[in-house]
Enzyme design. Structure first.
Site, mmCIF file in Angstrom:
data_model
loop_
_atom_site.group_PDB
_atom_site.id
_atom_site.type_symbol
_atom_site.label_atom_id
_atom_site.label_comp_id
_atom_site.label_asym_id
_atom_site.label_seq_id
_atom_site.Cartn_x
_atom_site.Cartn_y
_atom_site.Cartn_z
ATOM 1 C CG PHE A 134 104.894 23.373 58.388
ATOM 2 C CD1 PHE A 134 103.967 24.377 58.134
ATOM 3 C CD2 PHE A 134 104.445 22.199 58.991
ATOM 4 C CE1 PHE A 134 102.624 24.219 58.478
ATOM 5 C CE2 PHE A 134 103.115 22.036 59.335
ATOM 6 C CZ PHE A 134 102.204 23.048 59.076
ATOM 7 C CG ASP A 218 109.729 19.599 63.742
ATOM 8 O OD1 ASP A 218 109.346 18.406 63.735
ATOM 9 O OD2 ASP A 218 108.993 20.542 63.388
ATOM 10 C CE LYS A 247 103.726 15.343 59.493
ATOM 11 N NZ LYS A 247 102.362 15.321 58.964
#
Length: 405
Positions: A134, A218, A247
């Protein structure tokens, strides 16, 4: 009178399956709702609030910067952006950084970077991605992800080849001299907290070096101290060509970034990429305060030690709980694999005062603040075990009722 939850349902796009709770404020690993109920937050805004809710240093930094300079555009340099770029470069093994506003923007920027590099070097092959990945919800990120998120947005962008995660043989079968890049999460978050093996990572890195393929990590969810190292790649002893971040970087304030080696970054010349809001003074000041707090308060060590403690604590419970098959993770990024559909577990935990979520259908995801206390983690585990037992019993009862009919 309608509740805020009901009003939200009247006006906002119906794209979130929200819990019937409206949060009002938070501090550390605790949040409160409009009814005065208190919760331990073991989700941290989905791995965002790495230093906890409303960390005093981050709050003060935002307040001070908001009264000085909020936005300028990238026609100008600003002190917070320069300081943050310097700090991130000095913390790691990459020489250049580009700031944006979110994780999916960082992914799109990294995609542009690898495509530009491929055009410069004459490569025409695919970008290799991992099953279960994802990377975000924009179109480039979606094309590298799971089919369930792609449904209804076809046709997907081309130029990608997906292979099984943690399978070096699968990688060897597709990677060659024409391959452009490999995109991967060192720990798959939305895919169910699957950790890349150290041997696999070393072999994959060597394979990429052999064929001059860019390796892109990532680290949007697993970075900024969550694994027990500031950058997740440090846990593997290798340096990818590009990393993406977001984040936890801003302590709750939106900011994203991608970093690259000098060689790779050099292919993005003047005008080839840009952003209006990325790297604004307010976001960068929040990120600087967040990073300082992580190091000043030894949160990376806390993530390492408390993450191990948490996994050991859950493993003690597994023999007596048939609803759990295993716990896996690194640092304070952990998943509890259930033997049944776990959708109801998170709601039961919420009703008992703990916030978590279930991803990949049956994995309880625990990604709390890096400075959460062991007492709070102990409560999280107790509540989770109760919720798992209750949900499993409820599902068995429903199954028996159905079979009797």
């Amino acid at each position: 009178m309608k509740t805020l939850h009901e009003i939200d349902n009247d006006y906002h796009f119906k794209t979130y399956k929200r819990y019937p709770v409206t949060l009002t404020h938070g501090l550390g690993s605790r949040v409160w709702d409009t009814d005065g109920n208190e919760y331990i937050d073991a989700l941290a805004g989905i791995a965002v609030n790495n230093v906890g809710h409303c960390h005093p240093a981050v709050v003060e930094a935002i307040r001070a910067q908001a009264g000085t300079l909020i936005h300028t555009s990238n026609f100008f340099t600003t002190e917070p952006q320069v300081q943050l770029a310097k700090k991130l470069v000095e913390l790691g093994n990459h020489q250049r950084v580009f700031f944006c506003n979110s994780g999916t923007e960082a992914i799109e920027g990294a995609l542009k970077l690898v495509k530009r590099y491929a055009n410069k070097t004459g490569k025409k092959g695919p970008i290799v991605t991992m099953a279960g990945a994802f990377h975000g919800r924009t179109l480039g990120a979606l094309a590298m992800g799971q089919p369930k998120y792609q449904e209804g947005f076809e046709p997907m962008l081309g130029g990608f080849t997906q292979i099984p995660f943690n399978d070096i043989k699968a990688a060897e079968a597709v990677i060659n001299d024409d391959t452009v890049a490999v995109f991967m999460e060192p720990i798959q978050g939305e895919g169910g907290i699957h950790v890349a093996g150290r041997e696999y990572m070393n072999e994959l890195s060597s394979l990429c070096l052999e064929h001059k393929v860019l390796l892109v990590f990532d680290e949007i969810q697993c970075g900024v101290g969550r694994t027990g190292a500031f950058f997740a790649y440090e846990k593997y002893g290798i340096v990818p060509d590009i990393i993406t971040m977001a984040k936890g970087l801003g302590g709750g304030f939106p900011i994203g970034a991608f970093m690259a080696t000098e060689e790779v970054a050099s292919v993005i010349e003047y005008g080839k990429h840009g952003t209006t809001f990325g790297g604004n003074p307010l976001a960068c000041r929040a990120a600087l305060a967040t990073i300082d707090a992580i190091f000043d308060e030894n949160m990376i060590r806390q993530a390492q030690e408390n993450g191990k403690w948490l996994r050991d604590r859950i493993r003690i419970e597994i023999p007596g709980e048939p609803g759990i098959s295993e716990v896996r993770g690194m640092g304070l990024m952990n998943g509890v694999q259930l033997t049944f559909d776990g959708a109801g577990v998170a709601l039961r935990m919420l009703r008992k005062g703990v916030i978590a979520n279930v991803t990949a259908t049956n994995v309880v995801r625990l990604v709390p603040a890096l400075n959460i206390s062991r007492d709070e983690l102990d409560i999280v585990v107790d509540v989770m075990m109760q919720a798992i037992a209750e949900e499993q019993a409820s599902q068995l009862q429903e199954k028996e009722k159905t079979e009797l009919k």
